[in-house]
Design a protein around this motif. Structure first.
Motif, PDB file in Angstrom:
ATOM      1  N   LEU A 121      -4.153  27.958  59.957  1.00  0.00           N
ATOM      2  CA  LEU A 121      -4.418  27.854  61.692  1.00  0.00           C
ATOM      3  C   LEU A 121      -4.937  29.257  62.080  1.00  0.00           C
ATOM      4  CD1 LEU A 121      -0.606  26.999  62.346  1.00  0.00           C
ATOM      5  CD2 LEU A 121      -2.650  25.564  62.728  1.00  0.00           C
ATOM      6  N   ASP A 122      -6.365  29.108  61.570  1.00  0.00           N
ATOM      7  CA  ASP A 122      -7.187  30.167  61.613  1.00  0.00           C
ATOM      8  C   ASP A 122      -7.413  30.653  63.449  1.00  0.00           C
ATOM      9  OD1 ASP A 122      -7.745  30.587  59.087  1.00  0.00           O
ATOM     10  OD2 ASP A 122      -9.361  29.269  59.390  1.00  0.00           O
ATOM     11  N   ARG A 123      -7.350  29.723  64.287  1.00  0.00           N
ATOM     12  CA  ARG A 123      -7.356  29.891  65.724  1.00  0.00           C
ATOM     13  C   ARG A 123      -6.195  30.445  66.160  1.00  0.00           C
ATOM     14  NH1 ARG A 123     -10.298  25.681  69.796  1.00  0.00           N
ATOM     15  NH2 ARG A 123      -9.785  27.220  71.747  1.00  0.00           N
ATOM     16  N   LEU A 124      -4.942  30.451  65.648  1.00  0.00           N
ATOM     17  CA  LEU A 124      -3.706  31.101  66.362  1.00  0.00           C
ATOM     18  C   LEU A 124      -3.853  32.453  66.224  1.00  0.00           C
ATOM     19  CD1 LEU A 124      -1.223  30.051  67.606  1.00  0.00           C
ATOM     20  CD2 LEU A 124      -0.283  30.253  65.350  1.00  0.00           C
ATOM     21  N   LYS A 153       8.730  34.882  61.608  1.00  0.00           N
ATOM     22  CA  LYS A 153       7.419  35.665  61.583  1.00  0.00           C
ATOM     23  C   LYS A 153       6.908  35.727  60.030  1.00  0.00           C
ATOM     24  CE  LYS A 153       6.047  40.656  61.737  1.00  0.00           C
ATOM     25  NZ  LYS A 153       6.548  42.221  61.837  1.00  0.00           N
ATOM     26  N   THR A 154       7.728  35.651  59.103  1.00  0.00           N
ATOM     27  CA  THR A 154       7.527  35.932  57.625  1.00  0.00           C
ATOM     28  C   THR A 154       7.041  34.641  56.975  1.00  0.00           C
ATOM     29  OG1 THR A 154       8.828  37.784  57.565  1.00  0.00           O
ATOM     30  CG2 THR A 154       7.975  36.901  55.491  1.00  0.00           C
ATOM     31  N   ALA A 155       8.069  33.531  57.117  1.00  0.00           N
ATOM     32  CA  ALA A 155       7.741  32.239  56.565  1.00  0.00           C
ATOM     33  C   ALA A 155       6.733  31.390  57.328  1.00  0.00           C
ATOM     34  CB  ALA A 155       9.077  31.563  56.242  1.00  0.00           C
ATOM     35  N   VAL A 156       7.044  30.995  58.483  1.00  0.00           N
ATOM     36  CA  VAL A 156       6.127  30.272  59.321  1.00  0.00           C
ATOM     37  C   VAL A 156       4.760  30.864  59.647  1.00  0.00           C
ATOM     38  CG1 VAL A 156       5.967  28.717  61.185  1.00  0.00           C
ATOM     39  CG2 VAL A 156       8.106  28.966  59.957  1.00  0.00           C
ATOM     40  N   LEU A 157       4.926  31.949  60.393  1.00  0.00           N
ATOM     41  CA  LEU A 157       3.384  32.615  60.850  1.00  0.00           C
ATOM     42  C   LEU A 157       2.957  33.039  59.606  1.00  0.00           C
ATOM     43  CD1 LEU A 157       1.977  32.999  63.337  1.00  0.00           C
ATOM     44  CD2 LEU A 157       3.028  34.821  63.829  1.00  0.00           C
ATOM     45  N   GLY A 158       3.730  33.860  58.683  1.00  0.00           N
ATOM     46  CA  GLY A 158       3.079  34.526  57.716  1.00  0.00           C
ATOM     47  C   GLY A 158       2.108  33.627  56.796  1.00  0.00           C
ATOM     48  N   SER A 159       2.836  32.406  56.501  1.00  0.00           N
ATOM     49  CA  SER A 159       2.264  31.442  55.682  1.00  0.00           C
ATOM     50  C   SER A 159       1.205  30.678  56.258  1.00  0.00           C
ATOM     51  CB  SER A 159       3.459  30.519  55.046  1.00  0.00           C
ATOM     52  OG  SER A 159       4.326  31.239  54.446  1.00  0.00           O
ATOM     53  N   CYS A 160       0.877  30.480  57.557  1.00  0.00           N
ATOM     54  CA  CYS A 160       0.240  29.649  58.142  1.00  0.00           C
ATOM     55  C   CYS A 160      -1.006  29.981  59.048  1.00  0.00           C
ATOM     56  CB  CYS A 160       0.885  28.570  59.110  1.00  0.00           C
ATOM     57  SG  CYS A 160       2.081  27.580  57.794  1.00  0.00           S
ATOM     58  N   ALA A 161      -0.600  31.606  59.544  1.00  0.00           N
ATOM     59  CA  ALA A 161      -1.376  32.238  60.524  1.00  0.00           C
ATOM     60  C   ALA A 161      -1.190  33.752  60.432  1.00  0.00           C
ATOM     61  CB  ALA A 161      -1.247  31.582  61.739  1.00  0.00           C
ATOM     62  N   SER A 162      -1.667  34.230  59.286  1.00  0.00           N
ATOM     63  CA  SER A 162      -1.171  35.566  58.746  1.00  0.00           C
ATOM     64  C   SER A 162      -1.744  36.541  59.684  1.00  0.00           C
ATOM     65  CB  SER A 162      -1.542  35.806  57.269  1.00  0.00           C
ATOM     66  OG  SER A 162      -2.907  35.481  57.045  1.00  0.00           O
ATOM     67  N   GLN A 163      -3.076  36.073  60.420  1.00  0.00           N
ATOM     68  CA  GLN A 163      -3.832  37.031  61.248  1.00  0.00           C
ATOM     69  C   GLN A 163      -3.243  37.059  62.647  1.00  0.00           C
ATOM     70  OE1 GLN A 163      -4.498  33.653  60.610  1.00  0.00           O
ATOM     71  NE2 GLN A 163      -4.766  33.175  62.522  1.00  0.00           N
ATOM     72  N   ALA A 164      -2.325  36.125  62.929  1.00  0.00           N
ATOM     73  CA  ALA A 164      -1.564  36.116  64.228  1.00  0.00           C
ATOM     74  C   ALA A 164      -0.404  37.300  64.391  1.00  0.00           C
ATOM     75  CB  ALA A 164      -1.031  34.767  64.546  1.00  0.00           C
ATOM     76  N   ARG A 165      -0.652  37.682  65.513  1.00  0.00           N
ATOM     77  CA  ARG A 165       0.611  38.658  65.785  1.00  0.00           C
ATOM     78  C   ARG A 165       1.729  37.917  66.243  1.00  0.00           C
ATOM     79  NH1 ARG A 165      -0.527  41.749  70.756  1.00  0.00           N
ATOM     80  NH2 ARG A 165      -2.041  40.029  71.150  1.00  0.00           N
ATOM     81  N   PHE A 166       2.976  38.518  66.277  1.00  0.00           N
ATOM     82  CA  PHE A 166       4.316  37.865  66.574  1.00  0.00           C
ATOM     83  C   PHE A 166       5.157  38.766  67.612  1.00  0.00           C
ATOM     84  CE2 PHE A 166       8.780  37.135  65.524  1.00  0.00           C
ATOM     85  CZ  PHE A 166       8.797  35.842  65.569  1.00  0.00           C
ATOM     86  N   SER A 167       5.821  38.135  68.305  1.00  0.00           N
ATOM     87  CA  SER A 167       6.734  38.663  69.255  1.00  0.00           C
ATOM     88  C   SER A 167       8.049  37.986  69.549  1.00  0.00           C
ATOM     89  CB  SER A 167       6.102  38.791  70.866  1.00  0.00           C
ATOM     90  OG  SER A 167       4.909  39.532  70.766  1.00  0.00           O
ATOM     91  N   TYR A 168       8.948  38.657  69.209  1.00  0.00           N
ATOM     92  CA  TYR A 168      10.555  38.000  69.447  1.00  0.00           C
ATOM     93  C   TYR A 168      11.198  38.512  70.631  1.00  0.00           C
ATOM     94  CZ  TYR A 168      15.355  36.962  67.578  1.00  0.00           C
ATOM     95  OH  TYR A 168      16.391  36.754  67.342  1.00  0.00           O
ATOM     96  N   LEU A 169      11.483  37.651  71.600  1.00  0.00           N
ATOM     97  CA  LEU A 169      11.998  38.200  72.793  1.00  0.00           C
ATOM     98  C   LEU A 169      13.523  37.471  72.651  1.00  0.00           C
ATOM     99  CD1 LEU A 169       9.177  37.700  75.172  1.00  0.00           C
ATOM    100  CD2 LEU A 169       9.893  39.762  74.070  1.00  0.00           C
ATOM    101  N   PRO A 170      14.431  38.183  72.218  1.00  0.00           N
ATOM    102  CA  PRO A 170      15.918  37.462  72.246  1.00  0.00           C
ATOM    103  C   PRO A 170      16.687  37.847  73.649  1.00  0.00           C
ATOM    104  CG  PRO A 170      15.846  39.341  71.089  1.00  0.00           C
ATOM    105  CD  PRO A 170      14.556  39.455  71.563  1.00  0.00           C
ATOM    106  N   PHE A 171      17.389  36.806  74.410  1.00  0.00           N
ATOM    107  CA  PHE A 171      18.389  37.241  75.437  1.00  0.00           C
ATOM    108  C   PHE A 171      19.696  37.073  74.802  1.00  0.00           C
ATOM    109  CE2 PHE A 171      20.578  36.024  79.297  1.00  0.00           C
ATOM    110  CZ  PHE A 171      20.206  37.042  80.038  1.00  0.00           C
ATOM    111  N   TYR A 172      20.348  38.082  74.762  1.00  0.00           N
ATOM    112  CA  TYR A 172      21.607  37.994  73.951  1.00  0.00           C
ATOM    113  C   TYR A 172      22.764  37.925  74.997  1.00  0.00           C
ATOM    114  CZ  TYR A 172      19.332  40.202  69.818  1.00  0.00           C
ATOM    115  OH  TYR A 172      18.615  40.268  68.740  1.00  0.00           O
TER     116      TYR A 172
END
Length: 195
Positions: A121-124, A153-172
């Motif tokens: 996923l080079d475009r992501l 972040k680690t398994a999915v994005l890290g394996s398929c689009a390691s250049q992509a930034r990740f943001s996690y927005l939890p509403f607790y």
């Protein structure tokens, strides 16, 4: 940018639908091209098919059952996932979407001799996870160590689009939301999406 929003909640009046609408409006207002997939509305089948699994290691994996989803993921510069966290995990329908769409030939290629997979996923460039949790923040962070965040972040994005930034927005504590808490969270979502 081409932005793909994937929504996974069965109830139309849920906070997740509200947050997905907000994400779509924010990204469109910023001039981005926005596509949206509502997994429950389209009755997406989360089960990996026999044909998909049998062709997993062939030169031409069978993606016929998920072709529109595969095309949308390949074309995305930003992926926004909007979902509830249930039992400290993804809803089955979203997990199944990842199982079927983040597949060989789409999101990655197999490494030689079963070595590390090769990201495809080079475009992501960005993934944003917007999630609601019934639990308080400390249960997710201190007791469970944020398993959904780590997996995405680690398994999915890290394996398929390691250049992509990740943001996690939890509403607790989403089962007892106040208008003030929702407003504050929506400001946080807007800020994250326009960064």
């Amino acid at each position: 940018m081409r932005c793909l929003i994937v929504l996974a909640h069965p109830l139309d009046k849920s906070l997740n639908h509200r947050f997905a609408d907000l994400a779509a409006q924010t990204l469109a207002a910023a001039g981005h091209d926005v596509a949206r997939i509502d997994l429950y509305a389209e009755d997406f089948d989360p089960r990996l098919t026999r044909a998909e699994r049998e062709t997993h290691y062939t030169e031409t994996p069978d993606h016929s059952g998920i072709a529109p989803h595969a095309a949308a993921l390949r074309e995305a510069d930003m992926l926004v996932l909007v979902f509830p966290t249930w039992w400290f995990g993804l809803p089955a329908i979203l997990k199944g979407w990842i199982d079927r769409v983040f597949a060989p030939g789409i999101a990655f290629d197999h490494g030689t001799d079963f070595g590390p997979i090769v990201p495809k996923l080079d475009r992501l460039r960005r993934m944003v996870a917007i999630t609601t949790l019934g639990t308080p923040w400390w249960a997710d962070r201190l007791v469970m160590w944020r398993p959904v965040r780590r997996m995405l972040k680690t398994a999915v994005l890290g394996s398929c689009a390691s250049q992509a930034r990740f943001s996690y927005l939890p509403f607790y504590a989403a089962e007892k939301p106040t208008a003030a808490r929702i407003d504050a969270f929506e400001k946080r979502v807007r800020a994250a999406l326009t960064r």
